[in-house]
Scaffold this motif. Structure first.
Motif, PDB file in Angstrom:
ATOM      1  N   LEU A   1       0.827  -1.208   0.000  1.00 51.64           N
ATOM      2  CA  LEU A   1       0.000   0.000   0.000  1.00 51.64           C
ATOM      3  C   LEU A   1       0.868   1.268   0.000  1.00 51.64           C
ATOM      4  CD1 LEU A   1      -2.783   1.432   0.196  1.00 51.64           C
ATOM      5  CD2 LEU A   1      -2.506   1.355   2.672  1.00 51.64           C
ATOM      6  N   ALA A   2       1.864   1.303   0.900  1.00 48.82           N
ATOM      7  CA  ALA A   2       2.709   2.498   1.002  1.00 48.82           C
ATOM      8  C   ALA A   2       3.414   2.788  -0.329  1.00 48.82           C
ATOM      9  CB  ALA A   2       3.731   2.333   2.123  1.00 48.82           C
ATOM     10  N   ARG A   3       3.844   1.734  -0.993  1.00 46.35           N
ATOM     11  CA  ARG A   3       4.523   1.905  -2.288  1.00 46.35           C
ATOM     12  C   ARG A   3       3.556   2.485  -3.319  1.00 46.35           C
ATOM     13  NH1 ARG A   3       4.510  -1.913  -5.618  1.00 46.35           N
ATOM     14  NH2 ARG A   3       4.223  -3.516  -4.018  1.00 46.35           N
ATOM     15  N   ARG A   4       2.314   2.000  -3.291  1.00 42.84           N
ATOM     16  CA  ARG A   4       1.320   2.505  -4.234  1.00 42.84           C
ATOM     17  C   ARG A   4       0.986   3.966  -3.937  1.00 42.84           C
ATOM     18  NH1 ARG A   4      -3.350  -2.037  -4.631  1.00 42.84           N
ATOM     19  NH2 ARG A   4      -4.030  -0.852  -6.435  1.00 42.84           N
ATOM     20  N   VAL A   5       0.888   4.289  -2.647  1.00 45.05           N
ATOM     21  CA  VAL A   5       0.576   5.672  -2.272  1.00 45.05           C
ATOM     22  C   VAL A   5       1.726   6.593  -2.699  1.00 45.05           C
ATOM     23  CG1 VAL A   5       0.171   7.239  -0.328  1.00 45.05           C
ATOM     24  CG2 VAL A   5      -0.946   5.009  -0.366  1.00 45.05           C
ATOM     25  N   ARG A   6       2.952   6.116  -2.482  1.00 49.10           N
ATOM     26  CA  ARG A   6       4.107   6.921  -2.869  1.00 49.10           C
ATOM     27  C   ARG A   6       4.109   7.189  -4.373  1.00 49.10           C
ATOM     28  NH1 ARG A   6       9.678   6.754  -0.949  1.00 49.10           N
ATOM     29  NH2 ARG A   6       9.321   4.654  -0.180  1.00 49.10           N
ATOM     30  N   ALA A   7       3.769   6.162  -5.164  1.00 52.94           N
ATOM     31  CA  ALA A   7       3.730   6.314  -6.619  1.00 52.94           C
ATOM     32  C   ALA A   7       2.705   7.383  -7.020  1.00 52.94           C
ATOM     33  CB  ALA A   7       3.403   4.975  -7.278  1.00 52.94           C
ATOM     34  N   VAL A   8       1.550   7.376  -6.327  1.00 54.74           N
ATOM     35  CA  VAL A   8       0.510   8.369  -6.621  1.00 54.74           C
ATOM     36  C   VAL A   8       1.005   9.777  -6.287  1.00 54.74           C
ATOM     37  CG1 VAL A   8      -1.781   9.195  -5.950  1.00 54.74           C
ATOM     38  CG2 VAL A   8      -1.402   6.751  -6.328  1.00 54.74           C
ATOM     39  N   LEU A   9       1.657   9.924  -5.118  1.00 53.83           N
ATOM     40  CA  LEU A   9       2.172  11.234  -4.702  1.00 53.83           C
ATOM     41  C   LEU A   9       3.220  11.737  -5.687  1.00 53.83           C
ATOM     42  CD1 LEU A   9       2.498  10.527  -0.871  1.00 53.83           C
ATOM     43  CD2 LEU A   9       0.971  12.221  -1.918  1.00 53.83           C
ATOM     44  N   ASP A  10       4.124  10.840  -6.100  1.00 57.52           N
ATOM     45  CA  ASP A  10       5.166  11.203  -7.070  1.00 57.52           C
ATOM     46  C   ASP A  10       4.559  11.682  -8.374  1.00 57.52           C
ATOM     47  OD1 ASP A  10       7.087  10.598  -5.259  1.00 57.52           O
ATOM     48  OD2 ASP A  10       7.640   8.652  -6.134  1.00 57.52           O
ATOM     49  N   GLU A  11       3.588  10.907  -8.845  1.00 62.52           N
ATOM     50  CA  GLU A  11       2.919  11.221 -10.110  1.00 62.52           C
ATOM     51  C   GLU A  11       2.237  12.597 -10.039  1.00 62.52           C
ATOM     52  OE1 GLU A  11       2.313   9.308 -12.965  1.00 62.52           O
ATOM     53  OE2 GLU A  11       0.765  10.612 -13.829  1.00 62.52           O
ATOM     54  N   ALA A  12       1.599  12.871  -8.889  1.00 62.30           N
ATOM     55  CA  ALA A  12       0.878  14.139  -8.739  1.00 62.30           C
ATOM     56  C   ALA A  12       1.820  15.300  -8.400  1.00 62.30           C
ATOM     57  CB  ALA A  12      -0.186  14.007  -7.651  1.00 62.30           C
ATOM     58  N   GLY A  13       2.976  14.971  -7.842  1.00 59.16           N
ATOM     59  CA  GLY A  13       3.883  16.008  -7.387  1.00 59.16           C
ATOM     60  C   GLY A  13       3.405  16.656  -6.094  1.00 59.16           C
ATOM     61  N   LEU A  14       2.795  15.841  -5.230  1.00 61.32           N
ATOM     62  CA  LEU A  14       2.285  16.337  -3.945  1.00 61.32           C
ATOM     63  C   LEU A  14       3.171  15.836  -2.809  1.00 61.32           C
ATOM     64  CD1 LEU A  14      -0.302  17.915  -2.848  1.00 61.32           C
ATOM     65  CD2 LEU A  14      -1.165  15.648  -2.223  1.00 61.32           C
ATOM     66  N   PRO A  15       3.620  16.741  -1.917  1.00 54.79           N
ATOM     67  CA  PRO A  15       4.412  16.285  -0.773  1.00 54.79           C
ATOM     68  C   PRO A  15       3.585  15.375   0.139  1.00 54.79           C
ATOM     69  CG  PRO A  15       4.349  18.702  -0.899  1.00 54.79           C
ATOM     70  CD  PRO A  15       3.361  18.182  -1.892  1.00 54.79           C
ATOM     71  N   PRO A  16       4.184  14.306   0.672  1.00 51.66           N
ATOM     72  CA  PRO A  16       3.443  13.332   1.486  1.00 51.66           C
ATOM     73  C   PRO A  16       2.670  13.956   2.641  1.00 51.66           C
ATOM     74  CG  PRO A  16       5.666  12.542   1.073  1.00 51.66           C
ATOM     75  CD  PRO A  16       5.601  13.933   0.527  1.00 51.66           C
ATOM     76  N   TYR A  17       3.228  14.992   3.284  1.00 49.59           N
ATOM     77  CA  TYR A  17       2.562  15.571   4.460  1.00 49.59           C
ATOM     78  C   TYR A  17       1.276  16.305   4.100  1.00 49.59           C
ATOM     79  CZ  TYR A  17       5.063  19.753   2.922  1.00 49.59           C
ATOM     80  OH  TYR A  17       5.556  20.785   2.170  1.00 49.59           O
ATOM     81  N   ARG A  18       1.036  16.478   2.794  1.00 52.51           N
ATOM     82  CA  ARG A  18      -0.221  17.091   2.365  1.00 52.51           C
ATOM     83  C   ARG A  18      -1.344  16.084   2.196  1.00 52.51           C
ATOM     84  NH1 ARG A  18       0.649  22.157  -0.088  1.00 52.51           N
ATOM     85  NH2 ARG A  18       1.653  23.349   1.536  1.00 52.51           N
ATOM     86  N   LEU A  19      -1.034  14.812   2.439  1.00 51.32           N
ATOM     87  CA  LEU A  19      -2.049  13.764   2.286  1.00 51.32           C
ATOM     88  C   LEU A  19      -2.368  13.108   3.620  1.00 51.32           C
ATOM     89  CD1 LEU A  19      -3.805  11.853   0.449  1.00 51.32           C
ATOM     90  CD2 LEU A  19      -1.783  10.382   0.296  1.00 51.32           C
ATOM     91  N   GLU A  20      -3.661  12.875   3.850  1.00 52.17           N
ATOM     92  CA  GLU A  20      -4.088  12.126   5.033  1.00 52.17           C
ATOM     93  C   GLU A  20      -4.982  10.974   4.576  1.00 52.17           C
ATOM     94  OE1 GLU A  20      -5.426  14.382   8.567  1.00 52.17           O
ATOM     95  OE2 GLU A  20      -7.256  13.187   8.485  1.00 52.17           O
TER      96      GLU A  20
END
Ligand code: C2E
Ligand code: CA
Ligand code: CA
Ligand code: CA
Length: 279
Positions: free
Chosen positions: A128-147
């Motif tokens: 799951l974490a890997r998939r979430v990271r891929a989504v954040l990378d793709e969007a260009g959103l810093p992780p701390y902006r996601l809950e």
């Protein structure tokens, strides 16, 4: 239905048939909803009691059904959960919400954290974490902006597995909240060991907080529990000024509810953020 049967029996049969027919048609339509791009997101602001500003938004999925119009998630998420389509839907929501938040950021709007509801099925998927990271990378959103919002039953289902997933999410840097808190079963001793950030106090306790002393006591206890565990307390479903005042007086950190705003389309939300900035 039997012709000579009592009226109530026939009524129930008719109702059941109708419900089954709706379900079957929902299921087949839902399969195509994603490809046809019929899903859409609304965003509901979350307001800080300390600053009175929007600090976050919760992404809430809607289905623009060709025949039924705008369908609320309560009518199709349970079906999606049974059929397994929920994983695809949640991944779509995650992608869309992160892309939208990145766009607001690029437009120079005041920073907000975007919350996404995560079904138990997706939470239990490997990587799951890997998939979430891929989504954040793709969007260009810093992780701390996601809950990510998960329920008590999701984490209590398999405590050891949940602990590992939560740690991997923590490492990634996204925030995690426990949704509908107080309605499910959760062991407080485990709660302490989960690396979570936020408790979202369920609307069912907030609704009657002014009229029902028991609910008032529960809400106070939940806020105290959150703070005792070094978590933020967020109240859901705040509709009146009295509820707001009660929550503020009892130290609730953030509120979400119709009192401040219903869920909004992205353009409306962006406008609201813009206005905030200029006020
Ligand atoms: P939830 O996560 O507890 O979301 C809050 C619900 O309360 C939303 O309903 C919201 O519109 C509603 N709400 C907010 N403020 C108020 C208020 O002041 N009064 C009242 N009466 N209601 C308020 P909605 O959008 O119909 O969503 C229902 C549920 O569907 C959500 O409950 C969540 O469990 C689920 N859901 C929504 N979007 C998603 C999604 O993308 N993925 C998954 N897995 N579930 C979702
Ligand atoms: Ca939620
Ligand atoms: Ca909730
Ligand atoms: Ca709820």
């Amino acid at each position: 239905a039997r012709q000579d049967g009592p009226g109530r029996y026939r009524f129930h049969t008719w109702e059941m048939e109708r419900a089954i027919r709706e379900r079957v048609s929902m299921e087949s339509f839902l399969r195509h909803a994603l490809e046809r791009q019929e899903l859409a997101l609304q965003y509901q602001p979350r307001v800080s009691m300390a600053s009175n500003e929007i600090v976050g938004v919760e992404a809430l999925v809607r289905w623009r059904h060709p025949a039924l119009g705008l369908v609320a998630p309560g009518r199709f998420i349970p079906i999606a959960e049974e059929t397994g389509l929920i994983e695809e839907i949640d991944m779509w929501v995650l992608n869309e919400a992160c892309a939208c938040a990145a766009r607001w950021q690029a437009q120079g709007l005041p920073p907000v954290r975007v919350s996404v509801n995560l079904s138990a099925r997706l939470f239990q998927q490997d990587g799951l974490a890997r998939r979430v990271r891929a989504v954040l990378d793709e969007a260009g959103l810093p992780p701390y902006r996601l809950e990510l919002e998960i329920t008590e039953s999701t984490v209590m289902h398999d405590i050891r597995a949940a602990q590992m997933v939560l740690h991997s999410l923590k490492q990634l840097g996204v925030a995690v909240s426990i949704d509908d808190f107080g309605t499910g079963y959760s062991s407080l001793s485990y709660l302490k060991r989960f690396p979570i950030d936020v408790l979202k106090i369920d609307r069912s306790f907030v609704t009657d907080v002014m009229a029902d002393p028991n609910d008032a006591a529960i809400v106070r206890a939940l806020i105290a529990l959150a703070h005792g565990l070094d978590l933020e307390a967020v109240a859901e479903g705040v509709e009146t000024i009295d509820q707001l005042t009660f929550l503020k007086a009892n130290g609730c950190d953030e509120i979400q509810g119709y009192y401040y705003s219903p869920p909004l389309w992205p353009e409306q939300l962006a406008l609201m953020l813009t206005k905030k900035e200029h006020s």
